[in-house]
Design a protein around this motif. Structure first.
Motif, PDB file in Angstrom:
ATOM      1  N   ALA A 299       0.850  -1.188   0.000  1.00 38.46           N
ATOM      2  CA  ALA A 299       0.000   0.000   0.000  1.00 38.46           C
ATOM      3  C   ALA A 299       0.884   1.235   0.000  1.00 38.46           C
ATOM      4  CB  ALA A 299      -0.945   0.005   1.200  1.00 38.46           C
ATOM      5  N   SER A 300       0.277   2.368  -0.234  1.00 34.17           N
ATOM      6  CA  SER A 300       1.004   3.627  -0.261  1.00 34.17           C
ATOM      7  C   SER A 300       1.525   3.988   1.125  1.00 34.17           C
ATOM      8  CB  SER A 300       0.082   4.743  -0.756  1.00 34.17           C
ATOM      9  OG  SER A 300       0.652   6.014  -0.529  1.00 34.17           O
ATOM     10  N   THR A 301       2.647   4.704   1.156  1.00 31.79           N
ATOM     11  CA  THR A 301       3.121   5.246   2.431  1.00 31.79           C
ATOM     12  C   THR A 301       2.091   6.206   3.022  1.00 31.79           C
ATOM     13  OG1 THR A 301       4.269   7.027   1.266  1.00 31.79           O
ATOM     14  CG2 THR A 301       5.547   5.069   1.789  1.00 31.79           C
ATOM     15  N   GLY A 302       1.231   6.781   2.164  1.00 30.56           N
ATOM     16  CA  GLY A 302       0.193   7.669   2.651  1.00 30.56           C
ATOM     17  C   GLY A 302      -0.868   6.973   3.474  1.00 30.56           C
ATOM     18  N   SER A 303      -0.854   5.643   3.507  1.00 32.89           N
ATOM     19  CA  SER A 303      -1.798   4.878   4.331  1.00 32.89           C
ATOM     20  C   SER A 303      -1.282   4.640   5.741  1.00 32.89           C
ATOM     21  CB  SER A 303      -2.077   3.516   3.676  1.00 32.89           C
ATOM     22  OG  SER A 303      -2.634   3.658   2.392  1.00 32.89           O
ATOM     23  N   LEU A 304      -0.032   5.016   6.002  1.00 33.54           N
ATOM     24  CA  LEU A 304       0.620   4.611   7.244  1.00 33.54           C
ATOM     25  C   LEU A 304      -0.095   5.112   8.487  1.00 33.54           C
ATOM     26  CD1 LEU A 304       2.862   3.329   8.878  1.00 33.54           C
ATOM     27  CD2 LEU A 304       4.318   5.287   8.340  1.00 33.54           C
ATOM     28  N   ALA A 305      -0.392   6.409   8.553  1.00 34.27           N
ATOM     29  CA  ALA A 305      -0.999   6.958   9.762  1.00 34.27           C
ATOM     30  C   ALA A 305      -2.346   6.305  10.036  1.00 34.27           C
ATOM     31  CB  ALA A 305      -1.148   8.472   9.642  1.00 34.27           C
ATOM     32  N   GLY A 306      -3.143   6.110   8.990  1.00 37.50           N
ATOM     33  CA  GLY A 306      -4.442   5.476   9.164  1.00 37.50           C
ATOM     34  C   GLY A 306      -4.327   4.043   9.630  1.00 37.50           C
ATOM     35  N   LEU A 307      -3.346   3.303   9.110  1.00 35.77           N
ATOM     36  CA  LEU A 307      -3.167   1.914   9.521  1.00 35.77           C
ATOM     37  C   LEU A 307      -2.674   1.812  10.962  1.00 35.77           C
ATOM     38  CD1 LEU A 307      -1.598   0.428   6.262  1.00 35.77           C
ATOM     39  CD2 LEU A 307      -3.821  -0.170   7.254  1.00 35.77           C
ATOM     40  N   LEU A 308      -1.792   2.708  11.359  1.00 35.02           N
ATOM     41  CA  LEU A 308      -1.320   2.706  12.744  1.00 35.02           C
ATOM     42  C   LEU A 308      -2.479   2.910  13.712  1.00 35.02           C
ATOM     43  CD1 LEU A 308       1.966   4.783  12.383  1.00 35.02           C
ATOM     44  CD2 LEU A 308       1.815   2.407  13.159  1.00 35.02           C
ATOM     45  N   GLU A 309      -3.456   3.687  13.291  1.00 32.48           N
ATOM     46  CA  GLU A 309      -4.613   3.938  14.148  1.00 32.48           C
ATOM     47  C   GLU A 309      -5.623   2.804  14.093  1.00 32.48           C
ATOM     48  OE1 GLU A 309      -8.177   7.300  14.653  1.00 32.48           O
ATOM     49  OE2 GLU A 309      -6.426   7.698  13.379  1.00 32.48           O
ATOM     50  N   ALA A 310      -5.792   2.207  12.901  1.00 31.51           N
ATOM     51  CA  ALA A 310      -6.856   1.221  12.715  1.00 31.51           C
ATOM     52  C   ALA A 310      -6.461  -0.195  13.106  1.00 31.51           C
ATOM     53  CB  ALA A 310      -7.318   1.238  11.257  1.00 31.51           C
ATOM     54  N   ALA A 311      -5.201  -0.568  12.928  1.00 31.09           N
ATOM     55  CA  ALA A 311      -4.785  -1.960  13.131  1.00 31.09           C
ATOM     56  C   ALA A 311      -4.716  -2.297  14.619  1.00 31.09           C
ATOM     57  CB  ALA A 311      -3.434  -2.205  12.474  1.00 31.09           C
ATOM     58  N   PRO A 312      -5.354  -3.379  15.058  1.00 27.88           N
ATOM     59  CA  PRO A 312      -5.295  -3.784  16.461  1.00 27.88           C
ATOM     60  C   PRO A 312      -4.044  -4.594  16.793  1.00 27.88           C
ATOM     61  CG  PRO A 312      -6.759  -5.253  15.263  1.00 27.88           C
ATOM     62  CD  PRO A 312      -6.286  -4.223  14.278  1.00 27.88           C
ATOM     63  N   PHE A 313      -3.139  -4.732  15.846  1.00 27.02           N
ATOM     64  CA  PHE A 313      -1.910  -5.489  16.029  1.00 27.02           C
ATOM     65  C   PHE A 313      -0.720  -4.564  15.812  1.00 27.02           C
ATOM     66  CE2 PHE A 313      -3.661  -6.105  11.750  1.00 27.02           C
ATOM     67  CZ  PHE A 313      -2.662  -5.543  10.967  1.00 27.02           C
ATOM     68  N   GLU A 314       0.478  -5.029  16.167  1.00 29.22           N
ATOM     69  CA  GLU A 314       1.674  -4.236  15.924  1.00 29.22           C
ATOM     70  C   GLU A 314       1.990  -4.267  14.434  1.00 29.22           C
ATOM     71  OE1 GLU A 314       6.290  -3.671  17.494  1.00 29.22           O
ATOM     72  OE2 GLU A 314       5.083  -5.374  18.209  1.00 29.22           O
ATOM     73  N   LEU A 315       2.149  -3.092  13.875  1.00 27.27           N
ATOM     74  CA  LEU A 315       2.322  -2.955  12.435  1.00 27.27           C
ATOM     75  C   LEU A 315       3.796  -2.926  12.068  1.00 27.27           C
ATOM     76  CD1 LEU A 315       0.861  -2.366   9.671  1.00 27.27           C
ATOM     77  CD2 LEU A 315       1.198   0.058  10.207  1.00 27.27           C
ATOM     78  N   GLY A 316       4.188  -3.768  11.133  1.00 30.84           N
ATOM     79  CA  GLY A 316       5.549  -3.753  10.617  1.00 30.84           C
ATOM     80  C   GLY A 316       5.595  -3.094   9.253  1.00 30.84           C
ATOM     81  N   THR A 317       6.683  -2.392   8.971  1.00 32.18           N
ATOM     82  CA  THR A 317       6.880  -1.786   7.649  1.00 32.18           C
ATOM     83  C   THR A 317       8.245  -2.194   7.113  1.00 32.18           C
ATOM     84  OG1 THR A 317       7.763   0.248   8.656  1.00 32.18           O
ATOM     85  CG2 THR A 317       5.404   0.201   8.124  1.00 32.18           C
ATOM     86  N   ALA A 318       8.309  -2.325   5.802  1.00 32.12           N
ATOM     87  CA  ALA A 318       9.561  -2.753   5.174  1.00 32.12           C
ATOM     88  C   ALA A 318       9.609  -2.256   3.744  1.00 32.12           C
ATOM     89  CB  ALA A 318       9.680  -4.281   5.210  1.00 32.12           C
ATOM     90  N   TYR A 319      10.799  -2.309   3.142  1.00 31.75           N
ATOM     91  CA  TYR A 319      10.955  -1.984   1.733  1.00 31.75           C
ATOM     92  C   TYR A 319      10.166  -2.982   0.881  1.00 31.75           C
ATOM     93  CZ  TYR A 319      15.158   0.739   3.045  1.00 31.75           C
ATOM     94  OH  TYR A 319      16.054   1.632   3.589  1.00 31.75           O
ATOM     95  N   LEU A 320       9.829  -2.598  -0.336  1.00 31.50           N
ATOM     96  CA  LEU A 320       9.273  -3.561  -1.277  1.00 31.50           C
ATOM     97  C   LEU A 320      10.306  -4.650  -1.548  1.00 31.50           C
ATOM     98  CD1 LEU A 320       7.352  -1.515  -4.000  1.00 31.50           C
ATOM     99  CD2 LEU A 320       6.549  -2.366  -1.797  1.00 31.50           C
ATOM    100  N   PRO A 321       9.842  -5.885  -1.775  1.00 33.14           N
ATOM    101  CA  PRO A 321      10.792  -6.969  -2.033  1.00 33.14           C
ATOM    102  C   PRO A 321      11.587  -6.753  -3.314  1.00 33.14           C
ATOM    103  CG  PRO A 321       8.620  -7.841  -1.443  1.00 33.14           C
ATOM    104  CD  PRO A 321       8.447  -6.371  -1.674  1.00 33.14           C
ATOM    105  N   ASP A 322      12.789  -7.290  -3.335  1.00 34.31           N
ATOM    106  CA  ASP A 322      13.621  -7.276  -4.532  1.00 34.31           C
ATOM    107  C   ASP A 322      13.258  -8.446  -5.435  1.00 34.31           C
ATOM    108  OD1 ASP A 322      15.147  -5.038  -3.863  1.00 34.31           O
ATOM    109  OD2 ASP A 322      16.608  -6.231  -2.736  1.00 34.31           O
ATOM    110  N   GLY A 323      13.626  -8.319  -6.698  1.00 31.16           N
ATOM    111  CA  GLY A 323      13.553  -9.430  -7.626  1.00 31.16           C
ATOM    112  C   GLY A 323      14.930 -10.035  -7.797  1.00 31.16           C
ATOM    113  N   PRO A 324      15.124 -10.846  -8.811  1.00 29.71           N
ATOM    114  CA  PRO A 324      16.436 -11.461  -9.029  1.00 29.71           C
ATOM    115  C   PRO A 324      17.508 -10.474  -9.478  1.00 29.71           C
ATOM    116  CG  PRO A 324      14.898 -12.080 -10.763  1.00 29.71           C
ATOM    117  CD  PRO A 324      14.098 -11.391  -9.712  1.00 29.71           C
TER     118      PRO A 324
END
Length: 461
Positions: A299-324
């Motif tokens: 999801a967009s980084t612009g969703s971060l604040a809303g997810l931190l407020e809405a999620a009842p669990f601890e939220l992890g963030t990371a870079y998008l995965p790499d390919g080969p």
């Protein structure tokens, strides 16, 4: 069509195409994004044949009233109103804030439709897939000269973000609500699955982890939630195709026929289809992820604040995965703000003054703090407001680090070709919804993109 669409990995799913839905008078929705029609073609009778003479801003007095069209990215209408109140108090210039659409595409369509009328605002949201169309249509002005007159420290803008609006050596917008896709994960489900507390380093690793994640998500859930739809599908697909060593285009040349591009397209097919599928989507992917349906989400980084407020669990963030293939593989996105061409110099100067204020160090820091969008100034990233936020909520730092380490300029064919994003979206929807192969889909997508360029770009450049 049901108002809720959930895609269960491994099951074939066929839905009416967006084009068919619109032909029936409906509104196509996928991944929580409202499908939007492409705007009018570039150029045309209203496009200027040659650049207008530059304005001597030193002899211009700013207008006392201007209008700003916004969709309030990240639910920021109240914050924008606060900015306006502070600006009005400081400069005595009235700013009328108009909700011009629910998203970037709706604002853009309204701005295009208003061309040549009194409805045109002085300032308008200009997203990554729309500003170039405005520019070629002659609807917006370069901001370089007026910013120089106002002594705007443009060198302090994050270079990657400000340079996104460059054409022929001029900048046609300033960055405002800027973002990248981000990998979010549910730390509780990650722990239950016995996974390390980090995001997957590669897509291959996420595939390997998906076996354990399937055991801890609901039966109608998935290891990964990843929506589709306009202004989204081709954005996150950039990460996958770049990670394979391919691209959607090299400048204006479409390159979806390369082995790397075909591999990327078929990887997306297999993400959602077949016995090894690990991705799904719903009508509101963010809400489904916060509700525990998905173990992770793009999801967009612009969703971060809303997810931190809405999620009842601890939220992890990371870079998008790499390919080969290693290297920068994350697209920038979001929106800037542009100054309308069809206004007097007095109105344009007042608009540029507000744009300077809107993107000032403390204001962009507050915007980031409120939403999760990235600060558009280096001084804000390094300033007290963001430093305190990063220490308190380190998830916000992930997007800034990813911006500095992993981003690259988007492919021309998506952001500069009129309707290019929608053409790519239609093709990716065939791959995701129908399970079609890239070999069957991409030749038609290529033909449509090449025709759009030949008809609507090439004659006007």
């Amino acid at each position: 069509m049901s108002s809720t669409i959930r895609r269960v990995p491994g099951a074939a799913l066929r839905l009416p195409s967006r084009r068919n839905v619109l032909a029936l008078g409906g509104i196509g929705i996928a991944g929580g994004l409202i499908a939007a029609c492409g705007g009018p073609a570039l150029g045309g009778a209203d496009a200027p044949e040659e650049p207008a003479a530059s304005t001597d801003w030193s002899g211009v007095e700013p207008a006392t009233e201007i209008t700003f069209w916004s969709n309030h990215p990240g639910n920021t209408k109240e914050l924008e109103e606060e900015y306006i109140a502070a600006f009005e108090e400081e400069h005595g210039i009235s700013v009328r804030l108009v909700t011009a659409g629910a998203n970037y595409d709706e604002v853009a369509q309204r701005f295009q439709a208003a061309a040549g009328t009194d409805e045109i605002p002085e300032l308008v949201i200009a997203s990554d897939v729309w500003w170039f169309r405005y520019m070629v249509n002659g609807q917006i002005i370069p901001v370089d000269d007026v910013f120089s007159h106002l002594e705007v420290d443009t060198a302090d803008y994050v270079e990657t973000l400000y340079s996104d609006y460059v054409y022929s050596g001029q900048h046609f917008a300033a960055p405002y609500a800027r973002s990248t896709p981000l990998f979010y994960y549910n730390k509780d489900l990650w722990s239950q699955a016995g996974l390390p507390d980090r995001g997957p380093q590669t897509w291959e690793e996420l595939q390997e982890w998906s076996t354990a994640l399937r055991d801890v998500v609901p039966a109608d859930g998935a290891p990964l939630g990843n929506g589709i739809g306009p202004s989204w599908s081709a954005w996150w697909f950039s990460n996958i195709i770049w990670g394979q060593g391919g691209a959607m285009s090299e400048e204006w040349d479409v390159t979806l026929d390369t082995p790397e591009a075909l591999t990327a397209g078929n990887f997306v097919r297999d993400m959602y289809n077949g016995e090894n599928a690990f991705a799904s989507f719903g009508s509101d992917t963010n809400a489904d992820f916060a509700g525990g349906l998905y173990a992770s989400m793009i999801a967009s980084t612009g969703s971060l604040a809303g997810l931190l407020e809405a999620a009842p669990f601890e939220l992890g963030t990371a870079y998008l995965p790499d390919g080969p293939v290693s290297g920068p593989n994350v697209p920038t996105g979001g929106t800037g703000v542009a100054v309308a061409a069809d206004k007097t110099p007095e109105q344009q100067l007042a608009a540029a003054m507000f744009l300077k204020f809107l993107t000032a160090t403390d204001n962009t820091a507050r915007f980031s703090q409120t939403t999760g969008y990235m600060p558009v100034r280096t001084s804000a990233i390094e300033g007290d407001i963001m430093s305190a936020l990063y220490e308190e909520t380190p998830q916000f730092l992930t997007s800034v680090n990813q911006l500095q380490e992993k981003t690259r300029t988007q492919d021309y064919v998506r952001v500069f070709t009129p309707g290019g994003d929608q053409i790519l979206t239609d093709g990716l929807e065939r791959i995701v919804l129908n399970g079609d192969s890239a070999e069957d889909v991409f030749p038609n997508v290529t033909s449509e993109l090449e025709r759009a360029y030949a008809d609507n770009v090439e004659p006007y450049l």
